[in-house]
Scaffold this motif. Structure first.
Motif, PDB file in Angstrom:
ATOM      1  N   LYS A 174       0.929  -1.139   0.158  1.00  0.00           N
ATOM      2  CA  LYS A 174      -0.078   0.025   0.113  1.00  0.00           C
ATOM      3  C   LYS A 174       0.883   1.336   0.011  1.00  0.00           C
ATOM      4  O   LYS A 174       0.409   2.343  -0.634  1.00  0.00           O
ATOM      5  N   HIS A 178       0.846   4.283  -2.712  1.00  0.00           N
ATOM      6  CA  HIS A 178       0.362   5.621  -2.352  1.00  0.00           C
ATOM      7  C   HIS A 178       1.378   6.600  -2.974  1.00  0.00           C
ATOM      8  O   HIS A 178       1.044   7.509  -3.157  1.00  0.00           O
ATOM      9  N   LYS A 180       3.218   6.179  -5.413  1.00  0.00           N
ATOM     10  CA  LYS A 180       3.541   6.165  -6.723  1.00  0.00           C
ATOM     11  C   LYS A 180       4.756   5.687  -7.212  1.00  0.00           C
ATOM     12  O   LYS A 180       5.583   6.010  -8.105  1.00  0.00           O
ATOM     13  N   GLN A 203      -8.381  -0.984   2.880  1.00  0.00           N
ATOM     14  CA  GLN A 203      -8.424   0.381   3.289  1.00  0.00           C
ATOM     15  C   GLN A 203      -7.619   1.205   2.376  1.00  0.00           C
ATOM     16  O   GLN A 203      -6.930   2.019   3.076  1.00  0.00           O
ATOM     17  N   GLN A 206      -7.409   5.159  -1.621  1.00  0.00           N
ATOM     18  CA  GLN A 206      -7.220   5.950  -2.889  1.00  0.00           C
ATOM     19  C   GLN A 206      -7.879   5.311  -4.044  1.00  0.00           C
ATOM     20  O   GLN A 206      -7.733   3.812  -4.126  1.00  0.00           O
ATOM     21  N   GLU A 207      -8.182   5.886  -5.153  1.00  0.00           N
ATOM     22  CA  GLU A 207      -8.595   5.270  -6.397  1.00  0.00           C
ATOM     23  C   GLU A 207      -7.479   5.119  -7.363  1.00  0.00           C
ATOM     24  O   GLU A 207      -6.653   6.315  -7.463  1.00  0.00           O
ATOM     25  N   HIS A 208      -7.060   4.058  -7.999  1.00  0.00           N
ATOM     26  CA  HIS A 208      -6.038   4.162  -8.803  1.00  0.00           C
ATOM     27  C   HIS A 208      -6.315   3.137  -9.989  1.00  0.00           C
ATOM     28  O   HIS A 208      -7.023   2.088  -9.965  1.00  0.00           O
ATOM     29  N   ALA A 209      -6.376   3.876 -11.340  1.00  0.00           N
ATOM     30  CA  ALA A 209      -6.591   3.272 -12.387  1.00  0.00           C
ATOM     31  C   ALA A 209      -5.370   2.468 -12.899  1.00  0.00           C
ATOM     32  O   ALA A 209      -4.287   2.593 -12.580  1.00  0.00           O
TER      33      ALA A 209
END
Length: 231
Positions: A174, A178, A180, A203, A206-209
């Protein structure tokens, strides 16, 4: 919270952070015997790129659990049979493309405990353990680090390696997402529902494409998904 590396490529008989890492001379990679079906030629060719890449690699149940509460690994075994699954023999070459493993302290301690029965599943590949604690280290290719993750990647990993695998646990994965710092996620899904335990993504907040790069189905029913993390 062990990575699927020992499951898919390992030998069945041997089935965050400070300032600096001390550099050591690293021996040659240990050879492995594939036990659950190996990676296709296309997947192997993707791993031979010269571009620096950080991969998060985890094995999970279908419901996303990566570790049972008792840390048992019997659920890694599967008697399933998928006739269309992959059986090509590229495991050893695939492993040689991995330059370095990064893991958290709990993953390391779990792997160390299992090594008493199955051997050290990550072989002679350089391994960095992120921890604030003093851990027992008895292999020359294992180092500890307790510092900023961005500095770890920029100052330690990028100058020395091309293909990095983050192999656990969930909190470390995670953190890499977070910040990147991760480029792709490889999730090997075992045909089982555990119902309880440690979730892979808990949990994340964050949204990640993502972009689907590859799907590999093995003879034993394990499916590996490979996603690029869009940045």
């Amino acid at each position: 919270m062990l990575s699927a590396i020992n499951l898919i490529f390992g030998n069945r008989k041997k089935i965050s952070f400070g300032t600096s890492v001390r550099k050591r001379e690293i021996p040659r990679h240990r050879k492995y015997r594939a036990v659950t079906g190996n990676v296709r030629s296309t997947a192997y060719s993707q791993m031979t790129t010269e571009t620096f890449k950080v991969t998060i690699h985890m094995v999970s149940s279908l419901d996303g659990i990566i570790a049972k509460k008792d840390n048992s690994i019997s659920w890694f075994e599967t008697s399933d049979n998928y006739e269309k699954g992959v059986t090509e023999q590229n495991a050893e070459e695939f492993l040689k493309t991995i330059d370095c493993y990064v893991m958290g302290s709990r993953t390391y301690e779990h792997a160390l405990e299992l090594s008493k029965s199955y051997g050290w599943v990550y072989g002679d590949v350089p391994t960095i353990v992120l921890t604030h604690r003093k851990l027992p280290i008895d292999r020359q290719n294992i180092e500890t680090y307790s510092g900023d993750l961005n500095k770890l990647v920029d100052e330690r990993l990028k100058p020395n390696y091309k293909n990095i695998w983050v192999v656990g646990g969930a909190m470390l994965a995670k953190d890499f997402i977070h910040l990147k710092l991760a480029d792709e996620i490889r999730q090997s899904i075992i045909p089982i529902i555990l119902g309880d335990g440690t979730p892979f993504f808990d949990q994340i907040g964050q949204e990640h494409a993502l972009h689907l790069k590859d799907v590999i189905a093995y003879k034993n029913g394990i499916v590996e998904l490979c996603y690029e993390i869009r940045k």
